[in-house]
Structures are given as structure tokens and as C-alpha cells.
Design an enzyme around this catalytic site. Structure first.
Site, PDB file in Angstrom:
ATOM      1  N   LEU A 192      -1.181  -0.786   0.308  1.00 49.49           N
ATOM      2  CA  LEU A 192      -1.077  -1.347  -1.043  1.00 49.49           C
ATOM      3  C   LEU A 192       0.324  -1.260  -1.636  1.00 49.49           C
ATOM      4  O   LEU A 192       0.615  -1.895  -2.641  1.00 49.49           O
ATOM      5  CB  LEU A 192      -2.104  -0.665  -1.969  1.00 49.49           C
ATOM      6  N   CYS A 212       6.977  -0.720  11.261  1.00 46.53           N
ATOM      7  CA  CYS A 212       7.103  -0.421   9.834  1.00 46.53           C
ATOM      8  C   CYS A 212       6.573   0.975   9.512  1.00 46.53           C
ATOM      9  O   CYS A 212       7.120   1.673   8.664  1.00 46.53           O
ATOM     10  CB  CYS A 212       6.340  -1.456   9.004  1.00 46.53           C
ATOM     11  N   ASP A 260      -6.845 -11.924  10.977  1.00 45.70           N
ATOM     12  CA  ASP A 260      -6.488 -10.500  10.898  1.00 45.70           C
ATOM     13  C   ASP A 260      -7.758  -9.720  11.235  1.00 45.70           C
ATOM     14  O   ASP A 260      -8.848 -10.106  10.808  1.00 45.70           O
ATOM     15  CB  ASP A 260      -6.018 -10.155   9.473  1.00 45.70           C
ATOM     16  N   ASP A 272       3.354  -8.004  12.688  1.00 47.88           N
ATOM     17  CA  ASP A 272       4.434  -7.014  12.701  1.00 47.88           C
ATOM     18  C   ASP A 272       4.664  -6.425  14.088  1.00 47.88           C
ATOM     19  O   ASP A 272       5.192  -5.338  14.218  1.00 47.88           O
ATOM     20  CB  ASP A 272       4.151  -5.892  11.688  1.00 47.88           C
TER      21      ASP A 272
END
Ligand SMILES: [Zn+2]
Length: 266
Positions: A70, A186, A61, A129
Site C-alpha cells: 500500500l 524492489c 495478476d 517487476d
């Protein structure tokens, strides 16, 4: 099997399962799993794989922890905002299980590094994603003959499947990436945080099953979860003989058709 007293206590609930036992637990401790994306899905995947005693967990990542992560990325914490996600993952895993070594890869998976990174692991869990990364991971896993457990989430819906060498691949379901912007992300469409937990826990379960060779594989099946309707649906997936990657006349034999970089997040 050479377990310490602590390990016998730590893994007692696994060892007592006939399907796992001491041999299975020893195998998990020797296993190498790559998690693509330390985000919404990667969080529960990494946490459960660490707790299960997967000996080596690679985490790729290139993002840093942000406040807006979070709500669903339970691997990270408020006091780690601004920290590289791979470092945050390493800290979280160290707090759970000293038996586990995290290999932090702070990079974007791209056509130049994907095959070498993936070849270094037995099973890959994709929690990215975006479609560019999903296709890249699928193609690299197939070219390196690695098993891929892939999950995706959006709004109140989740999907999960396993792609094994020889079986159908991600491209057998979705031939190629949709045009940029056609499917919302998202951040555009939203996602219920707990869906990441549901799908990520299923993904971690399937990774463990693949490593141990127990139960029925998700290979050849696509699981679709509708949280609002509380419905799980299993759809059969067949190898597409016309698939450009795994069909009878493949046109994809390397990663040269991919863009040079694909952003990993989630
Ligand atoms: Zn295919």
C-alpha cells in the site's frame, strides 16, 4: 458517435482537445488494453486508463493485496488486504467509471497462456517487476504483433519505452534476462512509492497516444528518470539486427524457451 449526456460531461476535457475530440474518445471507449501486474506501476496505469474511458482493461495478476503493497500500489486499499489484486482492481475501476469493463485474469502469465491472452488486446502495458515476465511479455507481444508500453522502477529510478511491431524490442536493449539474483528486486532494494506514480502516469499517457496514433511515439527511445537528480533523459534505441527475436535471423519463433511460469507482481 453516440455519447450519453453523462459521457459528454465525463469526457469533456478530452473531447475539447483537437488531438482527441469525439472521434478519439469514441475510439478509446472501443479500445482493449492489457495491464500486466496490478502493482506499483499497474495501479496508476489502471486508474488513468479507467478514468480515460478505455472500454476494456484486462488485468493479469495472481497476487493478493498485502499491507506492504500500500506504500505505492494506490489502486488498492487497507480494507482490501487479502483480496485478489484483480478483484481489488475491478472494485477500484467500478468506482471510477461505469463505462469501463475490467477483465480480471487471476493467473500467472506463462509460456502456455501468454500469446492467447495478449492476442485478445490491442496494446499491452507491462508493469511486472521481474525479468522473466518482462521477456515473456516482450516475446509474446512481438509474436502476436502487439504494441507494448513497458516501464520499470527501482529505488529512485524509472525507465519507459514503447516497443512496436517492426521497431526495436526489449531484447534489442537487454538481450536476455540477467542471472537470478544479479539485479535486486524492489523488496530487496526498495523503491520510492511516488516513482510508481510518475512512471505509471507516463505509461498510461503513452498507451493512450498509441491507441489514438497522436504525438511522437516512444518507440525507438528509452526514457530514463532519475528522481534524486530530477533528470529525464531520452536515449535512442535501434533495432538490433542480431536480436534473437526481431533480428535478421531470429532464433526465437515461439515461447518454448521460457520457463513454465513467471511470477507477476510489483
Ligand atoms: Zn529485438
Amino acid at each position: 458517435m453516440d455519447f450519453s449526456e453523462d459521457q459528454i460531461h465525463r469526457y469533456a476535457r478530452h473531447i475539447i482537445l483537437p488531438e482527441i475530440g469525439g472521434l478519439g474518445q469514441a475510439r478509446l471507449l472501443d479500445s482493449r488494453v492489457l495491464v500486466v501486474g496490478a502493482g506499483g506501476l499497474g495501479s496508476p496505469v489502471i486508474l488513468y486508463l479507467a478514468a480515460a474511458g478505455i472500454g476494456t482493461i484486462g488485468v493479469i495478476d495472481d497476487d493478493v493485496v498485502e499491507l506492504s503493497n500500500l506504500q505505492r500500489q494506490v489502486l488498492h486499499a487497507t480494507d482490501r488486504i487479502g483480496m485478489a489484486k484483480v478483484e481489488s482492481a475491478q472494485a477500484a475501476v467500478a468506482a471510477i467509471n461505469p463505462d469501463v469493463r475490467v477483465v480480471p485474469i487471476k493467473a500467472r502469465l506463462d509460456r502456455d497462456n501468454a500469446r492467447a491472452i495478449i492476442a485478445d488486446f490491442q496494446v499491452v502495458a507491462d508493469g511486472s517487476d521481474n525479468f522473466a515476465t518482462r521477456f515473456l511479455v516482450n516475446d509474446a507481444c512481438r509474436l502476436e504483433a502487439r504494441t507494448l508500453v513497458s516501464a520499470a522502477i527501482l529505488r529512485f529510478d524509472g525507465q519507459l519505452s514503447t516497443f512496436r511491431p517492426g521497431g526495436p524490442c526489449y531484447r534489442c536493449i537487454y538481450r536476455e534476462a540477467p542471472p537470478e539474483g544479479q539485479i535486486p528486486t524492489c523488496s530487496q532494494a526498495g523503491v520510492l512509492g511516488a516513482i510508481a506514480g510518475t512512471m505509471g502516469a507516463l505509461q498510461a499517457t503513452e498507451v493512450v497516444k498509441e491507441l489514438l496514433g497522436i504525438g511522437e511515439s516512444m518507440a525507438g527511445r528509452l526514457l530514463i528518470y532519475d528522481a534524486l537528480g530530477v533528470a529525464f533523459r531520452n536515449v535512442r534505441v535501434k533495432r538490433d539486427l542480431g536480436c534473437p527475436l526481431c533480428g535478421d535471423h531470429p532464433s526465437i519463433t515461439d515461447l518454448s524457451g521460457h520457463g513454465s511460469t513467471a511470477h507477476v507482481c510489483g
